[in-house]
Enzyme design. Structure first.
Site, PDB file in Angstrom:
ATOM      1  N   HIS A  10       0.800  -0.555  -0.178  1.00 35.94           N
ATOM      2  CA  HIS A  10       0.208   0.241   0.678  1.00 35.94           C
ATOM      3  C   HIS A  10       0.781   1.149  -0.119  1.00 35.94           C
ATOM      4  O   HIS A  10       1.990   1.657   0.667  1.00 35.94           O
ATOM      5  CB  HIS A  10      -0.272   0.348   0.840  1.00 35.94           C
ATOM      6  CG  HIS A  10      -1.681   1.304   1.469  1.00 35.94           C
ATOM      7  ND1 HIS A  10      -1.944   1.926   2.312  1.00 35.94           N
ATOM      8  CD2 HIS A  10      -2.744   1.532   0.320  1.00 35.94           C
ATOM      9  CE1 HIS A  10      -2.931   2.922   2.623  1.00 35.94           C
ATOM     10  NE2 HIS A  10      -3.287   2.934   1.411  1.00 35.94           N
ATOM     11  N   GLU A  37       0.713  -0.744  -4.761  1.00 34.96           N
ATOM     12  CA  GLU A  37      -0.870  -0.243  -5.206  1.00 34.96           C
ATOM     13  C   GLU A  37       0.341   1.305  -4.842  1.00 34.96           C
ATOM     14  O   GLU A  37       0.496   1.694  -3.597  1.00 34.96           O
ATOM     15  CB  GLU A  37      -1.849  -0.124  -4.288  1.00 34.96           C
ATOM     16  CG  GLU A  37      -2.922   0.836  -4.084  1.00 34.96           C
ATOM     17  CD  GLU A  37      -2.539   2.000  -3.390  1.00 34.96           C
ATOM     18  OE1 GLU A  37      -4.163   2.864  -3.748  1.00 34.96           O
ATOM     19  OE2 GLU A  37      -1.934   2.066  -2.353  1.00 34.96           O
ATOM     20  N   ASP A  39      -0.718   5.828  -5.468  1.00 33.03           N
ATOM     21  CA  ASP A  39      -1.373   7.258  -6.446  1.00 33.03           C
ATOM     22  C   ASP A  39      -1.503   8.331  -6.759  1.00 33.03           C
ATOM     23  O   ASP A  39       0.056   8.111  -7.222  1.00 33.03           O
ATOM     24  CB  ASP A  39      -2.278   7.777  -4.974  1.00 33.03           C
ATOM     25  CG  ASP A  39      -2.419   6.882  -3.519  1.00 33.03           C
ATOM     26  OD1 ASP A  39      -3.448   6.370  -3.279  1.00 33.03           O
ATOM     27  OD2 ASP A  39      -1.963   6.324  -3.294  1.00 33.03           O
ATOM     28  N   HIS A  52      -0.525  10.755  -2.650  1.00 28.21           N
ATOM     29  CA  HIS A  52      -1.838  10.395  -2.422  1.00 28.21           C
ATOM     30  C   HIS A  52      -3.082  11.167  -2.469  1.00 28.21           C
ATOM     31  O   HIS A  52      -3.769  11.428  -2.419  1.00 28.21           O
ATOM     32  CB  HIS A  52      -1.831   9.582  -1.160  1.00 28.21           C
ATOM     33  CG  HIS A  52      -3.386   9.411  -0.746  1.00 28.21           C
ATOM     34  ND1 HIS A  52      -4.012  10.178   0.116  1.00 28.21           N
ATOM     35  CD2 HIS A  52      -3.954   8.312  -0.988  1.00 28.21           C
ATOM     36  CE1 HIS A  52      -5.485   9.209   0.722  1.00 28.21           C
ATOM     37  NE2 HIS A  52      -5.708   8.136  -0.411  1.00 28.21           N
ATOM     38  N   GLU A 117      -3.431   3.864  -8.331  1.00 26.64           N
ATOM     39  CA  GLU A 117      -5.067   4.692  -8.285  1.00 26.64           C
ATOM     40  C   GLU A 117      -5.356   6.274  -8.853  1.00 26.64           C
ATOM     41  O   GLU A 117      -4.539   7.045  -8.576  1.00 26.64           O
ATOM     42  CB  GLU A 117      -5.407   4.944  -6.368  1.00 26.64           C
ATOM     43  CG  GLU A 117      -6.984   5.360  -6.545  1.00 26.64           C
ATOM     44  CD  GLU A 117      -7.036   5.706  -4.492  1.00 26.64           C
ATOM     45  OE1 GLU A 117      -8.155   6.616  -4.668  1.00 26.64           O
ATOM     46  OE2 GLU A 117      -6.556   4.696  -4.075  1.00 26.64           O
TER      47      GLU A 117
END
Length: 250
Positions: A10, A37, A39, A52, A117
């Site tokens: 993450h 993962e 962003d 993020h 993301e």
């Protein structure tokens, strides 16, 4: 025998390194994660950067919105506020993350997955979907990439632009009968918050429709093992070392 569940770091190995930095991503790779993962936001001059929050205050020594800075200006800040011991903490470009990890995969003959993301649910960045698809294709990682967003319309746009793209609906609450919702839009992957999986009826309904489930963010060993036992497709965790250990320890 391994569990079938995939482990995603993450924002990289964000328990141990500054989130969404190259160090965090390389650390997750070294810890045996199946993927990472992360962003993306868009700078004032149109670059896709990996961070993020829409604001840089929480993770850097700067203040203000990503969208109000040029890339060169953002590069002057240290993005190590949560891990001040980490000196190498520049904000990375999307292409840098993909290129460096793809190079390692090629050297190691290892498959690695990217969950990108799109952070466009607060600021609807114009042209974000076209830009991210272009970079992913240029780096030749489309088959290894899953796109996700809380902006479900954005995910449908990604798929409209590229039929081969895999997309996932992110959600944490507010969707009733998510299995019907996902099927209505022909989306076969969802990313629920971990606590929603305690509602077993929802989990079983998704599995019956053959909709893949990747859950976020699970950091306790007991919970990681429980979700692996349930058979979720992926677990997004700040501790990819723990996740990888449990994944391999059935």
């Amino acid at each position: 025998m391994k569990y079938q569940t995939k482990i995603y770091g993450h924002r990289g190995a964000s328990e141990y390194a500054a989130e969404n930095t190259m160090k965090a991503f390389h650390m997750a790779y070294d810890m045996g994660a199946d993927g990472v993962e992360f962003d993306i936001q868009v700078t004032r001059d149109g670059y896709l950067v990996v961070t993020h929050d829409e604001w840089i205050n929480r993770v850097s020594d700067g203040t203000g919105c990503v969208k109000d800075y040029d890339l060169e200006e953002l590069r002057k800040f240290k993005f190590n506020k949560l891990h001040p011991e980490q000196e190498d903490s520049a904000i990375p470009l999307l292409e840098e993350v993909l290129e460096q990890l793809r190079e390692r995969c090629n050297q190691d003959k290892r498959e690695f997955l990217f969950n990108i993301e799109l952070k466009n649910n607060v600021f609807p960045y114009d042209g974000m979907e076209e830009k991210v698809l272009q970079i992913v294709k240029e780096k030749n990682v489309l088959e290894n990439t899953l796109f996700s967003s809380f902006s479900h319309a954005s995910m449908l746009k990604i798929r409209e632009l590229e039929s081969a793209a895999r997309v996932a609906f992110l959600y944490c609450d507010g969707i009733m009968n998510v299995e019907d919702y996902a099927q209505r839009y022909n989306v076969n992957t969802v990313h629920p918050a971990w606590y929603l999986m305690d509602r077993n009826a929802s989990f079983e309904a998704l599995r019956q429709r053959e909709i893949e489930i990747n859950i976020w963010t699970v950091n306790g060993g007991k919970e990681i093992r429980r979700f692996c036992d349930m058979g979720v497709n992926g677990i997004i965790t700040n501790k990819p070392d723990l996740g990888s250990e449990i994944r391999d320890d059935k």
